[in-house]
Design a protein around this motif. Structure first.
Motif, PDB file in Angstrom:
ATOM      1  N   UNK A 188       0.820  -1.201   0.000  1.00 41.13           N
ATOM      2  CA  UNK A 188       0.000   0.000   0.000  1.00 41.13           C
ATOM      3  C   UNK A 188       0.857   1.255   0.000  1.00 41.13           C
ATOM      4  N   UNK A 189       2.024   1.211   0.631  1.00 43.31           N
ATOM      5  CA  UNK A 189       2.920   2.371   0.633  1.00 43.31           C
ATOM      6  C   UNK A 189       3.402   2.694  -0.776  1.00 43.31           C
ATOM      7  N   UNK A 190       3.723   1.657  -1.544  1.00 48.83           N
ATOM      8  CA  UNK A 190       4.192   1.871  -2.912  1.00 48.83           C
ATOM      9  C   UNK A 190       3.051   2.302  -3.838  1.00 48.83           C
ATOM     10  N   UNK A 191       1.874   1.703  -3.663  1.00 45.63           N
ATOM     11  CA  UNK A 191       0.721   2.077  -4.482  1.00 45.63           C
ATOM     12  C   UNK A 191       0.326   3.526  -4.200  1.00 45.63           C
ATOM     13  N   UNK A 192       0.228   3.890  -2.925  1.00 45.15           N
ATOM     14  CA  UNK A 192      -0.161   5.258  -2.567  1.00 45.15           C
ATOM     15  C   UNK A 192       0.854   6.268  -3.094  1.00 45.15           C
ATOM     16  N   UNK A 193       2.139   5.976  -2.939  1.00 46.37           N
ATOM     17  CA  UNK A 193       3.177   6.897  -3.418  1.00 46.37           C
ATOM     18  C   UNK A 193       3.084   7.077  -4.924  1.00 46.37           C
ATOM     19  N   UNK A 194       2.910   5.979  -5.660  1.00 41.85           N
ATOM     20  CA  UNK A 194       2.797   6.064  -7.123  1.00 41.85           C
ATOM     21  C   UNK A 194       1.575   6.891  -7.529  1.00 41.85           C
ATOM     22  N   UNK A 195       0.459   6.721  -6.837  1.00 42.07           N
ATOM     23  CA  UNK A 195      -0.761   7.445  -7.193  1.00 42.07           C
ATOM     24  C   UNK A 195      -0.676   8.916  -6.788  1.00 42.07           C
ATOM     25  N   UNK A 196      -0.022   9.219  -5.686  1.00 43.02           N
ATOM     26  CA  UNK A 196       0.176  10.615  -5.272  1.00 43.02           C
ATOM     27  C   UNK A 196       1.086  11.323  -6.265  1.00 43.02           C
ATOM     28  N   UNK A 197       2.198  10.688  -6.628  1.00 42.40           N
ATOM     29  CA  UNK A 197       3.168  11.319  -7.521  1.00 42.40           C
ATOM     30  C   UNK A 197       2.636  11.467  -8.941  1.00 42.40           C
ATOM     31  N   UNK A 198       1.674  10.617  -9.342  1.00 38.09           N
ATOM     32  CA  UNK A 198       1.086  10.736 -10.682  1.00 38.09           C
ATOM     33  C   UNK A 198      -0.154  11.636 -10.681  1.00 38.09           C
ATOM     34  N   UNK A 199      -0.500  12.197  -9.522  1.00 37.95           N
ATOM     35  CA  UNK A 199      -1.597  13.142  -9.446  1.00 37.95           C
ATOM     36  C   UNK A 199      -2.980  12.522  -9.441  1.00 37.95           C
ATOM     37  N   UNK A 200      -3.102  11.264  -9.057  1.00 43.64           N
ATOM     38  CA  UNK A 200      -4.412  10.604  -9.050  1.00 43.64           C
ATOM     39  C   UNK A 200      -5.150  10.734  -7.722  1.00 43.64           C
ATOM     40  N   UNK A 201      -4.418  10.847  -6.619  1.00 44.94           N
ATOM     41  CA  UNK A 201      -5.047  10.962  -5.304  1.00 44.94           C
ATOM     42  C   UNK A 201      -4.353  12.039  -4.485  1.00 44.94           C
ATOM     43  N   UNK A 202      -5.050  12.492  -3.441  1.00 43.70           N
ATOM     44  CA  UNK A 202      -4.466  13.466  -2.538  1.00 43.70           C
ATOM     45  C   UNK A 202      -3.408  12.804  -1.656  1.00 43.70           C
ATOM     46  N   UNK A 203      -2.372  13.526  -1.296  1.00 47.75           N
ATOM     47  CA  UNK A 203      -1.444  13.000  -0.278  1.00 47.75           C
ATOM     48  C   UNK A 203      -2.200  12.736   1.019  1.00 47.75           C
ATOM     49  N   UNK A 204      -1.854  11.642   1.682  1.00 50.54           N
ATOM     50  CA  UNK A 204      -2.590  11.258   2.896  1.00 50.54           C
ATOM     51  C   UNK A 204      -1.666  10.559   3.878  1.00 50.54           C
ATOM     52  N   UNK A 205      -2.079  10.564   5.122  1.00 49.35           N
ATOM     53  CA  UNK A 205      -1.447   9.743   6.155  1.00 49.35           C
ATOM     54  C   UNK A 205      -2.212   8.427   6.193  1.00 49.35           C
ATOM     55  N   UNK A 206      -1.493   7.306   6.215  1.00 46.92           N
ATOM     56  CA  UNK A 206      -2.145   5.996   6.282  1.00 46.92           C
ATOM     57  C   UNK A 206      -1.733   5.320   7.583  1.00 46.92           C
ATOM     58  N   UNK A 207      -2.716   4.884   8.346  1.00 45.66           N
ATOM     59  CA  UNK A 207      -2.476   4.248   9.642  1.00 45.66           C
ATOM     60  C   UNK A 207      -2.933   2.798   9.569  1.00 45.66           C
ATOM     61  N   UNK A 208      -2.078   1.883  10.023  1.00 43.01           N
ATOM     62  CA  UNK A 208      -2.361   0.444   9.950  1.00 43.01           C
ATOM     63  C   UNK A 208      -2.288  -0.171  11.348  1.00 43.01           C
ATOM     64  N   UNK A 209      -3.411  -0.195  12.076  1.00 41.07           N
ATOM     65  CA  UNK A 209      -3.406  -0.796  13.420  1.00 41.07           C
ATOM     66  C   UNK A 209      -3.437  -2.319  13.359  1.00 41.07           C
ATOM     67  N   UNK A 210      -3.025  -2.935  14.444  1.00 38.37           N
ATOM     68  CA  UNK A 210      -3.091  -4.392  14.565  1.00 38.37           C
ATOM     69  C   UNK A 210      -4.430  -4.763  15.185  1.00 38.37           C
ATOM     70  N   UNK A 211      -5.213  -5.561  14.472  1.00 33.16           N
ATOM     71  CA  UNK A 211      -6.541  -5.928  14.954  1.00 33.16           C
ATOM     72  C   UNK A 211      -6.623  -7.295  15.601  1.00 33.16           C
ATOM     73  N   UNK A 212      -5.485  -7.945  15.824  1.00 33.00           N
ATOM     74  CA  UNK A 212      -5.495  -9.251  16.487  1.00 33.00           C
ATOM     75  C   UNK A 212      -5.544  -9.068  17.997  1.00 33.00           C
ATOM     76  N   UNK A 213      -6.306  -9.930  18.659  1.00 34.50           N
ATOM     77  CA  UNK A 213      -6.455  -9.790  20.111  1.00 34.50           C
ATOM     78  C   UNK A 213      -5.112  -9.934  20.800  1.00 34.50           C
ATOM     79  N   UNK A 214      -4.310 -10.886  20.344  1.00 38.34           N
ATOM     80  CA  UNK A 214      -2.927 -11.015  20.808  1.00 38.34           C
ATOM     81  C   UNK A 214      -2.050 -10.584  19.642  1.00 38.34           C
TER      82      UNK A 214
END
Length: 376
Positions: free
Chosen positions: A160-186
């Motif tokens: 997702x980091x590479x996809x987002x960077x490619x899309x931001x640099x090609x002008x397709x999406x806005x620059x954004x902060x992406x947060x990836x939390x851990x959803x496992x109980x342990x």
């Protein structure tokens, strides 16, 4: 053989009505099961939607009907997956799903003490190109993984980091902060996944309920199972949002996204907390709990909420995937809730979800501030 006594003959006569009632009950049950099975196989998803709406008035029948209808598609999906091409390209990013990759330098691991879960929790955060060189503020996208995955999946597998960077640099999406939390109980045990829901017992579908029952009884085994422990909804909606807002330059626009169980959670948390989130995407989820809340009028999303729904065209895992996504889409359309629904090539797998990510990002965070993504 001794002849029956008068008492014996009287006892048999008393049992006859009970036997007849039992036979009648079995015939009725068998008839109902046969009727549900026949109705579940009606040709065409549009026709089935009308049937399912009637059956869903009796929740066990609606759920059973979806399970029956999904069996052939689930079997076909499982058989197809080993033959999918595992080498492909998305937005100029090369993928080989036979191995994982390291995240880019602008992805950082962070930890904080969760009061809700009463432990230290880990998340990864992606900062867009130019973040360190500017004072700009950015929208934030929170990504929720599926069962048997973890927060690292988004960068190591989905890139997702590479996809987002490619899309931001090609002008397709806005620059954004992406947060990836851990959803496992342990955190380090991928076999126990949360539904990201404070009250997930009320929203479990049949498959999840079965997995949770197995996990509860065989807690010592490393099998994939569902956990309802911990207030994960509060953890995401209040703690994670507060944590990110205090550390990074967020502009207050927040979005959620996820796949499978994470897709279910993204839509549920966004629609249920529309004062906090502005939109969400869900890939291959199960939305029965949301459908019931919408039908009962318990959940009325704000008009500004942006919703992207998608699944693979051969995507089925019981009640997760194409069929349930289509039914939820019909419910949203019936209530005039603005959203985009689409299908893409693939099964219930990493390949399909990764291919769908650019369209989801472009719908929620287009550079021009709105519009339907180019599905090319």
């Amino acid at each position: 053989m001794a002849p029956l006594t008068q008492f014996g003959r009287a006892s048999i006569r008393h049992l006859l009505p009970l036997r007849r009632a039992l036979r009648l009950s079995m015939a009725v049950v068998g008839g109902v099961i046969s009727l549900v099975a026949v109705l579940s196989l009606v040709p065409g998803d549009g026709a089935y939607y009308r049937v399912e709406r009637i059956l869903s008035e009796l929740p066990p029948m609606g759920a059973a009907s979806q399970q029956l209808r999904s069996v052939p598609a689930t079997a076909a999906s499982l058989m197809m997956e080993p033959f999918q091409d595992r080498t492909f390209q998305v937005e100029g990013v090369e993928f080989n799903l036979d191995y994982a990759v390291n995240p880019l330098p602008n992805v950082m691991e962070q930890k904080f003490a969760s009061q809700v879960l009463d432990e230290e929790r880990t998340y990864w955060v992606y900062l867009p190109p130019g973040y360190e060189e500017s004072n700009d503020t950015y929208p934030t996208l929170f990504l929720l993984h599926g069962m048997s995955q973890g927060h690292r999946w988004w960068t190591e597998v989905a890139r997702i980091d590479r996809i987002a960077t490619a899309m931001i640099e090609s002008g397709k999406i806005r620059p954004m902060i992406i947060v990836m939390p851990n959803g496992n109980r342990v955190e380090r045990d991928f076999s126990t996944t949360s539904l990201y829901d404070d009250h997930c017992d009320t929203g479990l579908d049949f498959v999840a309920r079965t997995l949770k029952a197995i996990g509860d009884r065989l807690s010592g085994l490393r099998i994939y199972k569902i956990s309802c422990d911990g207030d994960f909804e509060d953890y995401i909606v209040r703690e994670m949002v507060g944590e990110v807002g205090s550390k990074y330059r967020s502009n207050g626009r927040r979005y959620l996204g996820g796949f499978s169980i994470g897709g279910r959670a993204a839509l549920q948390l966004a629609l249920g907390n529309d004062a906090v989130f502005d939109g969400a995407f869900g890939l291959s989820g199960n939305y029965d709990f949301l459908r019931r809340k919408l039908s009962d009028g318990e959940m009325v999303p704000s008009n500004g909420m942006e919703v992207f729904l998608a699944s693979g065209n051969k995507d089925q895992r019981g009640v997760y995937g194409e069929l349930n996504t289509f039914l939820f889409h019909k419910d949203l359309a019936g209530k005039d809730i603005d959203h985009l629904y689409c299908t893409y090539e693939g099964t219930h797998s990493n390949l399909a979800w990764i291919n769908a990510l650019p369209q989801a990002l472009q719908y929620l965070l287009p550079l021009d501030g709105g519009g339907v993504p180019d599905t090319g």
